[in-house]
Design a protein around this motif. Structure first.
Motif, PDB file in Angstrom:
ATOM      1  N   GLY A   1       3.323  -6.966   1.887  1.00 15.84           N
ATOM      2  CA  GLY A   1       4.098  -5.950   1.212  1.00 15.84           C
ATOM      3  C   GLY A   1       4.665  -6.511  -0.080  1.00 15.84           C
ATOM      4  N   HIS A   2       5.321  -5.655  -0.835  1.00 14.26           N
ATOM      5  CA  HIS A   2       5.992  -6.118  -2.048  1.00 14.26           C
ATOM      6  C   HIS A   2       7.226  -6.915  -1.653  1.00 14.26           C
ATOM      7  CE1 HIS A   2       7.104  -5.871  -6.342  1.00 14.26           C
ATOM      8  NE2 HIS A   2       8.332  -5.970  -5.859  1.00 14.26           N
ATOM      9  N   SER A   3       7.463  -8.005  -2.328  1.00 13.75           N
ATOM     10  CA  SER A   3       8.647  -8.816  -2.051  1.00 13.75           C
ATOM     11  C   SER A   3       9.342  -9.180  -3.353  1.00 13.75           C
ATOM     12  CB  SER A   3       8.275 -10.099  -1.303  1.00 13.75           C
ATOM     13  OG  SER A   3       9.412 -10.926  -1.134  1.00 13.75           O
ATOM     14  N   SER A   4      10.651  -8.961  -3.374  1.00 11.36           N
ATOM     15  CA  SER A   4      11.452  -9.379  -4.519  1.00 11.36           C
ATOM     16  C   SER A   4      12.208 -10.670  -4.218  1.00 11.36           C
ATOM     17  CB  SER A   4      12.438  -8.271  -4.898  1.00 11.36           C
ATOM     18  OG  SER A   4      11.734  -7.114  -5.314  1.00 11.36           O
ATOM     19  N   THR A   5      11.919 -11.280  -3.064  1.00 12.66           N
ATOM     20  CA  THR A   5      12.549 -12.549  -2.696  1.00 12.66           C
ATOM     21  C   THR A   5      11.637 -13.714  -3.041  1.00 12.66           C
ATOM     22  OG1 THR A   5      13.704 -11.431  -0.888  1.00 12.66           O
ATOM     23  CG2 THR A   5      13.615 -13.847  -0.814  1.00 12.66           C
TER      24      THR A   5
ATOM     25  N   SER B   1      -2.667  -6.409  -0.935  1.00 12.71           N
ATOM     26  CA  SER B   1      -1.304  -6.007  -1.259  1.00 12.71           C
ATOM     27  C   SER B   1      -1.104  -4.561  -0.847  1.00 12.71           C
ATOM     28  CB  SER B   1      -1.054  -6.153  -2.765  1.00 12.71           C
ATOM     29  OG  SER B   1       0.212  -5.654  -3.111  1.00 12.71           O
ATOM     30  N   ALA B   2      -0.084  -4.330   0.013  1.00 11.37           N
ATOM     31  CA  ALA B   2       0.139  -2.989   0.545  1.00 11.37           C
ATOM     32  C   ALA B   2       1.621  -2.610   0.464  1.00 11.37           C
ATOM     33  CB  ALA B   2      -0.339  -2.932   2.000  1.00 11.37           C
ATOM     34  N   VAL B   3       2.125  -2.317  -0.708  1.00 15.04           N
ATOM     35  CA  VAL B   3       1.501  -2.407  -2.021  1.00 15.04           C
ATOM     36  C   VAL B   3       2.493  -3.064  -2.960  1.00 15.04           C
ATOM     37  CG1 VAL B   3       0.012  -0.356  -1.826  1.00 15.04           C
ATOM     38  CG2 VAL B   3       2.339  -0.077  -2.669  1.00 15.04           C
ATOM     39  N   ALA B   4       2.002  -3.556  -4.107  1.00 13.76           N
ATOM     40  CA  ALA B   4       2.874  -4.047  -5.173  1.00 13.76           C
ATOM     41  C   ALA B   4       3.408  -2.851  -5.959  1.00 13.76           C
ATOM     42  CB  ALA B   4       2.107  -4.976  -6.101  1.00 13.76           C
ATOM     43  N   LEU B   5       4.672  -2.902  -6.341  1.00 17.12           N
ATOM     44  CA  LEU B   5       5.287  -1.805  -7.079  1.00 17.12           C
ATOM     45  C   LEU B   5       5.002  -1.999  -8.571  1.00 17.12           C
ATOM     46  CD1 LEU B   5       8.661  -1.567  -5.138  1.00 17.12           C
ATOM     47  CD2 LEU B   5       6.520  -0.332  -4.741  1.00 17.12           C
ATOM     48  N   TYR B   6       4.076  -1.194  -9.085  1.00 10.23           N
ATOM     49  CA  TYR B   6       3.559  -1.472 -10.431  1.00 10.23           C
ATOM     50  C   TYR B   6       4.568  -1.252 -11.561  1.00 10.23           C
ATOM     51  CZ  TYR B   6       2.660   3.514 -11.372  1.00 10.23           C
ATOM     52  OH  TYR B   6       2.783   4.861 -11.580  1.00 10.23           O
ATOM     53  N   PRO B   7       5.640  -0.463 -11.387  1.00 11.54           N
ATOM     54  CA  PRO B   7       6.609  -0.388 -12.494  1.00 11.54           C
ATOM     55  C   PRO B   7       7.233  -1.732 -12.852  1.00 11.54           C
ATOM     56  CG  PRO B   7       6.914   1.479 -11.020  1.00 11.54           C
ATOM     57  CD  PRO B   7       5.933   0.566 -10.350  1.00 11.54           C
TER      58      PRO B   7
ATOM     59  N   GLY C   1      -3.522  -3.747  -4.338  1.00 15.00           N
ATOM     60  CA  GLY C   1      -2.978  -2.410  -4.137  1.00 15.00           C
ATOM     61  C   GLY C   1      -1.652  -2.229  -4.844  1.00 15.00           C
ATOM     62  N   VAL C   2      -1.465  -1.070  -5.483  1.00 14.80           N
ATOM     63  CA  VAL C   2      -0.227  -0.793  -6.205  1.00 14.80           C
ATOM     64  C   VAL C   2       0.281   0.601  -5.852  1.00 14.80           C
ATOM     65  CG1 VAL C   2      -0.865  -2.287  -8.145  1.00 14.80           C
ATOM     66  CG2 VAL C   2      -1.387   0.162  -8.246  1.00 14.80           C
ATOM     67  N   GLY C   3       1.574   0.796  -6.095  1.00 10.44           N
ATOM     68  CA  GLY C   3       2.185   2.100  -5.907  1.00 10.44           C
ATOM     69  C   GLY C   3       3.404   2.238  -6.803  1.00 10.44           C
TER      70      GLY C   3
ATOM     71  N   LEU D   1      -4.688   1.947  -4.277  1.00 16.11           N
ATOM     72  CA  LEU D   1      -3.496   2.749  -4.514  1.00 16.11           C
ATOM     73  C   LEU D   1      -2.816   3.069  -3.185  1.00 16.11           C
ATOM     74  CD1 LEU D   1      -4.494   5.402  -7.220  1.00 16.11           C
ATOM     75  CD2 LEU D   1      -2.827   3.556  -7.450  1.00 16.11           C
ATOM     76  N   GLY D   2      -1.492   2.978  -3.172  1.00 15.25           N
ATOM     77  CA  GLY D   2      -0.749   3.441  -2.012  1.00 15.25           C
ATOM     78  C   GLY D   2      -0.791   4.963  -1.963  1.00 15.25           C
ATOM     79  N   VAL D   3      -1.221   5.506  -0.836  1.00 11.43           N
ATOM     80  CA  VAL D   3      -1.468   6.951  -0.720  1.00 11.43           C
ATOM     81  C   VAL D   3      -0.623   7.531   0.408  1.00 11.43           C
ATOM     82  CG1 VAL D   3      -3.173   8.700  -0.109  1.00 11.43           C
ATOM     83  CG2 VAL D   3      -3.807   6.844  -1.660  1.00 11.43           C
ATOM     84  N   LEU D   4       0.183   8.533   0.070  1.00  9.08           N
ATOM     85  CA  LEU D   4       0.933   9.293   1.069  1.00  9.08           C
ATOM     86  C   LEU D   4       0.543  10.764   1.073  1.00  9.08           C
ATOM     87  CD1 LEU D   4       4.656   8.056   0.780  1.00  9.08           C
ATOM     88  CD2 LEU D   4       2.963   7.444   2.506  1.00  9.08           C
ATOM     89  N   ARG D   5       0.230  11.298  -0.120  1.00  9.02           N
ATOM     90  CA  ARG D   5       0.028  12.729  -0.245  1.00  9.02           C
ATOM     91  C   ARG D   5      -1.282  13.043  -0.968  1.00  9.02           C
ATOM     92  NH1 ARG D   5       6.300  14.126  -1.684  1.00  9.02           N
ATOM     93  NH2 ARG D   5       6.164  12.108  -2.713  1.00  9.02           N
TER      94      ARG D   5
END
Length: 332
Positions: free
Chosen positions: A25-29, A50-56, A81-83, A142-146
């Motif tokens: 997952g994405h980690s900020s630590t 990567s499920a997923v990296a936060l691309y912003p 993978g990004v979202g 891509l992270g997909v929910l919808r």
């Protein structure tokens, strides 16, 4: 979501032993890409995802360099993978929610692909022979929910990565959208990796507590609960505890014997999922990493045994004269 290299080692060992991909997952630590590189340096040159990296939080060039670095350091295929993250996350980063997160996600992937050398880009139709073990490869996800992001993944990505998505919603809503968009773009449909939270049934465990520990924050987030409601699961962001119960009763959170969990994983694959990503965070949070790894290894042992059994021909089916190829399959 790594917090140090040590706690990740048992998961890397389980993945290496079974020949599996290790997803982060994405980690900020502790940055996930740096953790993957650290594992490769310790001899765990695994296929990662990567499920997923936060691309912003990334510039497309910097993300592409990190992604191809993982491919080159491991000699394996890295699923990048990004979202866009939640609207609350976007507000924290930009001061306001993104106006077009789906469109911008596709543009981000396009930019990443212009930076990664073509020989390092592979896709769903490519076999292992396409991957140069000296350089590895990168496949975008891509992270997909919808449905809107499913269509974007179908037109742009090699992978669609889902989280908390119920079986029927995957089969009847998300996967058809991906395939339709891919056909319109005249490209192969993306492979589907579905992150599934799971725990082995053991005395004293409460599955609702485990589900709440694993994804309570997600069950309080409007975009996740909206997805669950559209899939027929009555999730209210104001009541994540009730939502946890709904995840268990709908079998979206997998709780049972290792055999029962593997049977549920098999159903997901029959519905079109290519990789089931087992997430045992709820167990880790409530009982510690040791118990979480025990659950993971028990589930993987059953899955691997069933996979091996499916490759062995029953004695009654083995022809009297076997080709070398048949003998190899039977022996395995």
């Amino acid at each position: 979501m790594p917090t140090a290299i040590g706690p990740v080692i048992p998961y890397a060992e389980a993945a290496r032993r079974g020949g599996h991909r290790l997803w982060f997952g994405h980690s900020s630590t502790v940055d996930s890409h740096l953790t993957m590189a650290g594992l490769a340096g310790r001899g765990y040159a695994l296929p990662f995802g990567s499920a997923v990296a936060l691309y912003p939080l990334f510039h497309s060039h910097g993300f592409a360099v990190q992604a191809q670095s993982i491919g080159r350091l491991t000699g394996q295929t890295y699923v990048a993978g990004v979202g866009p993250g939640s609207t609350a996350f976007q507000r924290a980063v930009f001061g306001a929610p993104m106006k077009a997160p789906v469109r911008q996600a596709g543009e981000f992937l396009d930019q990443v692909k212009t930076i990664i050398p073509r020989p390092l880009q592979t896709g769903p139709a490519d076999g292992p022979e396409r991957v140069d073990k000296l350089f590895g490869s990168v496949e975008t996800g891509l992270g997909v929910l919808r449905p809107s992001m499913a269509r974007c993944a179908g037109g742009k990505a090699e992978w669609a990565i889902t989280w908390l998505t119920p079986e029927e919603y995957l089969e009847h809503t998300l996967i058809p959208e991906m395939r339709s968009a891919a056909a319109e773009s005249m490209r192969p449909a993306p492979r589907v990796a579905s992150v599934v939270h799971a725990a082995v049934r053991r005395p004293g465990r409460d599955p609702r507590q485990l589900a709440h520990a694993a994804v309570g924050a997600h069950l309080a987030a409007p975009h996740y609960t909206a997805m669950l409601r559209s899939a027929g699961i009555p999730a209210d962001p104001a009541d994540p505890w009730a939502g946890a119960g709904e995840l268990v009763s709908s079998n979206t959170y997998l709780y049972g014997s290792a055999d029962e969990i593997v049977a549920a994983m098999t159903r997901l694959q029959e519905r079109g999922v290519d990789e089931v990503v087992l997430n045992v965070f709820g167990v880790s949070k409530m009982y510690g990493a040791g118990h979480a790894v025990d659950d993971l290894e028990e589930i993987l042992a059953v899955a691997d045994a069933k996979s091996a059994a499916s490759l062995v021909l029953p004695e009654s089916a083995v022809p009297y004269v076997m080709s070398t190829r048949t003998e190899a399959v039977a022996a395995r």
